[in-house]
Design a protein around this motif. Structure first.
Motif, PDB file in Angstrom:
ATOM      1  N   TYR A   1      46.959  32.861  28.909  1.00 26.99           N
ATOM      2  CA  TYR A   1      45.637  33.318  28.448  1.00 26.99           C
ATOM      3  C   TYR A   1      45.493  34.828  28.599  1.00 26.99           C
ATOM      4  O   TYR A   1      44.976  35.514  27.725  1.00 26.99           O
ATOM      5  CB  TYR A   1      44.532  32.596  29.215  1.00 26.99           C
ATOM      6  N   PHE A   2      45.926  35.329  29.749  1.00 31.86           N
ATOM      7  CA  PHE A   2      45.949  36.777  29.957  1.00 31.86           C
ATOM      8  C   PHE A   2      47.396  37.233  29.784  1.00 31.86           C
ATOM      9  O   PHE A   2      48.255  36.921  30.595  1.00 31.86           O
ATOM     10  CB  PHE A   2      45.437  37.142  31.348  1.00 31.86           C
ATOM     11  N   ALA A   3      47.625  37.960  28.705  1.00 31.47           N
ATOM     12  CA  ALA A   3      48.999  38.304  28.348  1.00 31.47           C
ATOM     13  C   ALA A   3      49.633  39.247  29.355  1.00 31.47           C
ATOM     14  O   ALA A   3      50.860  39.279  29.484  1.00 31.47           O
ATOM     15  CB  ALA A   3      49.048  38.923  26.963  1.00 31.47           C
ATOM     16  N   SER A   4      48.810  40.018  30.052  1.00 32.05           N
ATOM     17  CA  SER A   4      49.376  40.954  31.015  1.00 32.05           C
ATOM     18  C   SER A   4      48.375  41.190  32.141  1.00 32.05           C
ATOM     19  O   SER A   4      47.193  40.832  32.033  1.00 32.05           O
ATOM     20  CB  SER A   4      49.718  42.273  30.337  1.00 32.05           C
ATOM     21  N   TRP A   5      48.846  41.790  33.202  1.00 32.07           N
ATOM     22  CA  TRP A   5      47.986  42.141  34.313  1.00 32.07           C
ATOM     23  C   TRP A   5      47.164  43.380  33.957  1.00 32.07           C
ATOM     24  O   TRP A   5      47.578  44.206  33.145  1.00 32.07           O
ATOM     25  CB  TRP A   5      48.825  42.454  35.558  1.00 32.07           C
ATOM     26  N   GLY A   6      45.996  43.499  34.583  1.00 34.72           N
ATOM     27  CA  GLY A   6      45.227  44.716  34.446  1.00 34.72           C
ATOM     28  C   GLY A   6      45.856  45.843  35.251  1.00 34.72           C
ATOM     29  O   GLY A   6      46.928  45.677  35.843  1.00 34.72           O
ATOM     30  N   GLN A   7      45.176  46.964  35.294  1.00 30.06           N
ATOM     31  CA  GLN A   7      45.726  48.120  35.997  1.00 30.06           C
ATOM     32  C   GLN A   7      45.517  48.021  37.514  1.00 30.06           C
ATOM     33  O   GLN A   7      46.136  48.738  38.285  1.00 30.06           O
ATOM     34  CB  GLN A   7      45.097  49.427  35.491  1.00 30.06           C
ATOM     35  N   GLY A   8      44.661  47.107  37.919  1.00 29.08           N
ATOM     36  CA  GLY A   8      44.384  46.954  39.342  1.00 29.08           C
ATOM     37  C   GLY A   8      43.430  48.020  39.854  1.00 29.08           C
ATOM     38  O   GLY A   8      43.103  48.988  39.154  1.00 29.08           O
ATOM     39  N   THR A   9      42.984  47.838  41.081  1.00 29.39           N
ATOM     40  CA  THR A   9      42.127  48.828  41.722  1.00 29.39           C
ATOM     41  C   THR A   9      42.639  49.053  43.144  1.00 29.39           C
ATOM     42  O   THR A   9      42.896  48.096  43.885  1.00 29.39           O
ATOM     43  CB  THR A   9      40.647  48.401  41.704  1.00 29.39           C
ATOM     44  N   GLN A  10      42.819  50.307  43.505  1.00 22.17           N
ATOM     45  CA  GLN A  10      43.415  50.661  44.793  1.00 22.17           C
ATOM     46  C   GLN A  10      42.374  50.562  45.912  1.00 22.17           C
ATOM     47  O   GLN A  10      41.280  51.137  45.808  1.00 22.17           O
ATOM     48  CB  GLN A  10      43.967  52.087  44.754  1.00 22.17           C
ATOM     49  N   VAL A  11      42.732  49.854  46.946  1.00 26.83           N
ATOM     50  CA  VAL A  11      41.917  49.780  48.159  1.00 26.83           C
ATOM     51  C   VAL A  11      42.725  50.385  49.291  1.00 26.83           C
ATOM     52  O   VAL A  11      43.844  49.955  49.567  1.00 26.83           O
ATOM     53  CB  VAL A  11      41.542  48.321  48.496  1.00 26.83           C
TER      54      VAL A  11
END
Length: 117
Positions: free
Chosen positions: A103-113
Motif C-alpha cells: 500500500y505504501f510503496a516506500s518509506w517516508g523521510q522520517g523525523t529525527q528525534v
C-alpha cells in the motif's frame, strides 16, 4: 503512489516530551494496523508501537508506559506521544503499515528525534 510524511521531531532533554505526526496522502482506513518504527545509527529499523483499527495497541517493551500511539482515520494521520524520553530513544522515527506492504510503496523521510542534555 501513497506517501507518508512524518513530522514533530527535534532536540529534547532527557525526561522531555515530543509528539510525532505521520500524514498519509490517501486513506488509511483500510489498513488494519499502522505503526511507528525507529532506526538508530548503526542499528536496524525496529517497530516501536502499533495501532489497529480495532483499538488494539501494542508497544515494544522499551517504550511501554512512556509512549502512546493513536490514529485518526478521518485525517489519515498517526500520532506518537513520547514522554519521559531517554538518550537511547534517539533515532529517526518512521511510520508505516504493520506489516509493511504494497500500500505504501516506500518509506517516508522520517523525523529525527535527538534526546540529549
Amino acid at each position: 503512489q501513497v506517501q507518508l510524511v512524518e513530522s514533530g521531531g527535534g532536540l529534547v532533554q532527557p525526561g522531555g516530551s515530543l509528539r510525532l505526526s505521520c500524514a498519509a496522502s490517501k486513506s488509511i482506513v483500510s489498513i488494519n494496523a499502522m505503526g511507528w518504527y525507529r532506526q538508530a545509527p548503526g542499528k536496524e529499523r525496529e517497530l516501536v508501537a502499533r495501532a489497529s483499527n480495532f483499538r488494539s495497541l501494542w508497544y515494544a517493551d522499551f517504550v511501554k508506559g512512556r509512549f502512546t500511539i493513536s490514529r485518526d482515520n478521518v485525517k489519515n494521520t498517526v500520532y506518537l506521544q513520547m514522554n519521559s524520553l531517554k538518550p537511547e530513544d534517539t533515532a529517526v522515527y518512521y511510520c508505516n503499515s504493520v506489516p509493511t506492504g504494497p500500500y505504501f510503496a516506500s518509506w517516508g523521510q522520517g523525523t529525527q528525534v535527538t534526546v540529549s542534555s
